[in-house]
Design an enzyme around this catalytic site. Structure first.
Site, PDB file in Angstrom:
ATOM      1  N   SER A 160       0.826  -1.208   0.000  1.00  6.24           N
ATOM      2  CA  SER A 160       0.000   0.000   0.000  1.00  6.24           C
ATOM      3  C   SER A 160       0.866   1.267   0.000  1.00  6.24           C
ATOM      4  O   SER A 160       1.625   1.481  -0.939  1.00  6.24           O
ATOM      5  CB  SER A 160      -0.970  -0.041   1.184  1.00  6.24           C
ATOM      6  N   ASP A 184      -0.430  -4.046  -3.989  1.00  9.57           N
ATOM      7  CA  ASP A 184      -1.554  -3.123  -4.090  1.00  9.57           C
ATOM      8  C   ASP A 184      -1.163  -1.712  -3.634  1.00  9.57           C
ATOM      9  O   ASP A 184      -1.651  -1.211  -2.608  1.00  9.57           O
ATOM     10  CB  ASP A 184      -2.782  -3.615  -3.310  1.00  9.57           C
ATOM     11  N   ARG A 198       5.411   8.950  -6.821  1.00  6.31           N
ATOM     12  CA  ARG A 198       4.817   7.621  -6.594  1.00  6.31           C
ATOM     13  C   ARG A 198       5.797   6.559  -7.072  1.00  6.31           C
ATOM     14  O   ARG A 198       6.855   6.879  -7.612  1.00  6.31           O
ATOM     15  CB  ARG A 198       3.506   7.501  -7.375  1.00  6.31           C
ATOM     16  N   ASP A 200       7.304   3.892  -9.576  1.00  3.82           N
ATOM     17  CA  ASP A 200       7.447   4.006 -11.028  1.00  3.82           C
ATOM     18  C   ASP A 200       8.320   2.841 -11.520  1.00  3.82           C
ATOM     19  O   ASP A 200       9.183   2.358 -10.776  1.00  3.82           O
ATOM     20  CB  ASP A 200       8.122   5.358 -11.356  1.00  3.82           C
ATOM     21  N   ASP A 203      12.172   2.772 -10.869  1.00  6.69           N
ATOM     22  CA  ASP A 203      12.700   2.910  -9.504  1.00  6.69           C
ATOM     23  C   ASP A 203      13.624   1.768  -9.077  1.00  6.69           C
ATOM     24  O   ASP A 203      14.244   1.831  -8.011  1.00  6.69           O
ATOM     25  CB  ASP A 203      11.545   3.044  -8.499  1.00  6.69           C
ATOM     26  N   HIS A 254      -7.944  -5.286  -0.759  1.00  2.00           N
ATOM     27  CA  HIS A 254      -6.655  -4.595  -0.673  1.00  2.00           C
ATOM     28  C   HIS A 254      -5.573  -5.541  -0.137  1.00  2.00           C
ATOM     29  O   HIS A 254      -4.456  -5.600  -0.655  1.00  2.00           O
ATOM     30  CB  HIS A 254      -6.831  -3.388   0.246  1.00  2.00           C
TER      31      HIS A 254
END
Length: 457
Positions: A160, A184, A198, A200, A203, A254
């Site tokens: 998360s 997730d 965020r 990517d 990364d 989730h």
């Protein structure tokens, strides 16, 4: 009197030793437990790192940016980063994940406990602390590198909000980390954000992502080199469909990403996924060509997903979406087969097929292929995707039922020139064929298959 005094003195010394030990050295540091009260009041950020190895698989060792403890820099190091904790309780899956990771490889597992910071009823407060957590991790990884560790051997699993933390760490090393897995990744406050804000695909050297709640708490769009969408990434089987399911209604989809990853650490469950443009195309059997030859196997979900990185499509960065279905319960495996049918009806027939397999021991497993009615045309091959809850190694008998779904009206026949069944999860198994069959609508036809000729693909 003297002996009593000595006994009291001994008791006092023992008590003192216990007190000293408990004050200065928590024997086995545990994940921070907080209450809902803490979530309401809010908590300041404090990041704890807890190391598990095969030397200390159940008793953590506290480590930080000056103390490496048992951590062996020549081995792989896997960091596990949790997400938002609105009630303050520890994640229920942590022990299983540590045990699973250590069972598959001799590595260092570092649990990144930022519960003091993630525990708040204000999601945006937790989100605002993610970059600070990433900075703490960078300081620790810098120490590892100074001691001789390699970025290639560093793997971050982020759940998360933790997935975006993993991305921020990766950016600080210009994408040179060995691997990031996003389970997730959080959607709210991150959907539509630019790559620098965020997770990517750039990364890490390899980024794989499991999306299990794209319509609520998770991120919808692809974020990795390979993005897995179980059951299309929306509602997960076995999760409550209404609010009457209580807290599970909010978190079950989730959390499923974590449990699917955990299933990949079990020897008896390798979940195969199918690269495809959409879930609809996958369900309609249009994406089952991987695995036919050794030149491009199908990707495997979870821990072993990086075995597939050499097969990624060209692109900067390379990105692939993969789809699969799961069962309702652990370990969630479903076994996929391709059913290829060539018919010789003069007129076009539309309908669905139900297929049942039986082995020598009498075990049976059934798949109703009814996602969208198939269109059977003369001499055209229709490829259908069948999903079974059991994997039968040696199929002794097959049964087929053809149905148009019409309750009234004439009963149709489906004249099959050739039917071929192949296991997608085990492409090495022999393919099974049957020729010249006539299926009466809604009537089960049972037959023994024969091995397909070797030349057929």
């Amino acid at each position: 009197m003297g002996s009593t005094f000595h006994m009291l003195r001994l008791y006092f010394l023992l008590s003192l030793m216990c007190l000293v030990r408990s004050d200065t050295d928590e024997t086995c540091p545990s994940f921070t437990k907080l209450s809902f009260h803490s979530a309401v009041v809010g908590t300041g950020l404090n990041v704890k790192l807890m190391l598990y190895t095969r030397r200390n698989p159940t008793c953590a060792q506290a480590i930080n940016s000056t103390v490496l403890g048992n951590l062996n820099v020549t081995k792989k190091t896997t960091f596990v980063v949790h997400g938002f904790r609105p009630t303050g309780s520890p994640p229920v899956w942590i022990e299983d994940l540590v045990e699973g990771l250590l069972s598959v490889e001799d590595m260092n597992v570092v649990i990144v406990d930022w519960n003091r910071g993630a525990t708040t009823v204000m999601y945006n407060h937790a989100s605002s602390k993610t970059r600070k957590v990433a900075t703490v991790l960078k300081e620790f990884i810098d120490l590892m590198l100074a001691e001789g560790a390699s970025l290639d051997d560093i793997y971050v699993i982020g759940v998360s909000l933790g997935a975006h933390i993993a991305g921020f760490v990766g950016k600080m090393y210009d994408g040179q980390l060995g691997r990031i897995t996003g389970l997730d990744p959080a959607g709210p406050l991150y959907n539509g954000k630019p790559p620098e804000d965020r997770l990517d695909p750039r990364d890490a050297q390899f980024v794989d992502v499991i999306h299990s709640d794209t319509d609520a708490l998770g991120y919808k769009e692809p974020l990795g080199n390979i993005d897995f969408y179980p059951n299309g990434g929306l509602d997960q089987p076995g999760c409550p469909k209404t609010i009457f399911g209580g807290m599970q209604y909010f978190k079950c989809d989730h959390q499923r990403s974590v449990y699917l990853y955990l299933s990949s650490l079990r020897e008896n469950c390798a979940i195969t996924a199918y690269p495809c443009d959409s879930y609809r195309d996958y369900r309609n059997g249009k994406c089952v060509n991987c695995g036919i030859s050794q030149t491009e196997p199908c990707p495997i979900l979870g821990y072993y997903a990086d075995n597939w990185k050499d097969y990624l499509r060209e692109g900067d960065p390379p990105m692939v979406k993969a789809f699969f279905d799961t069962a309702e319960e652990k370990p969630f495996c479903i076994y996929h087969y391709s059913v290829d049918i060539i018919t010789w009806n003069k007129n076009v027939r539309r309908g669905s097929i139900t297929i049942k397999l039986k082995d020598k021991a009498g075990n049976t497993t059934e798949s109703k292929i009814n996602h969208e009615p198939a269109t059977f045309q003369k001499y055209h091959q229709v490829s259908l995707l069948a999903r079974f809850s059991q994997d039968l190694d040696k199929v002794e008998a097959i049964s087929l039922v053809f149905s148009t779904g019409s309750v009234i009206g004439p009963r149709y026949k489906l004249r099959i020139l050739r039917m071929k069944l192949r296991s997608l999860g085990h492409p090495e198994r022999p393919q099974l064929c049957r020729y010249d069959l006539v299926l009466m609508e809604n009537v089960e036809t049972v037959f023994q298959p024969i091995l397909c000729p070797k030349l057929q693909m």
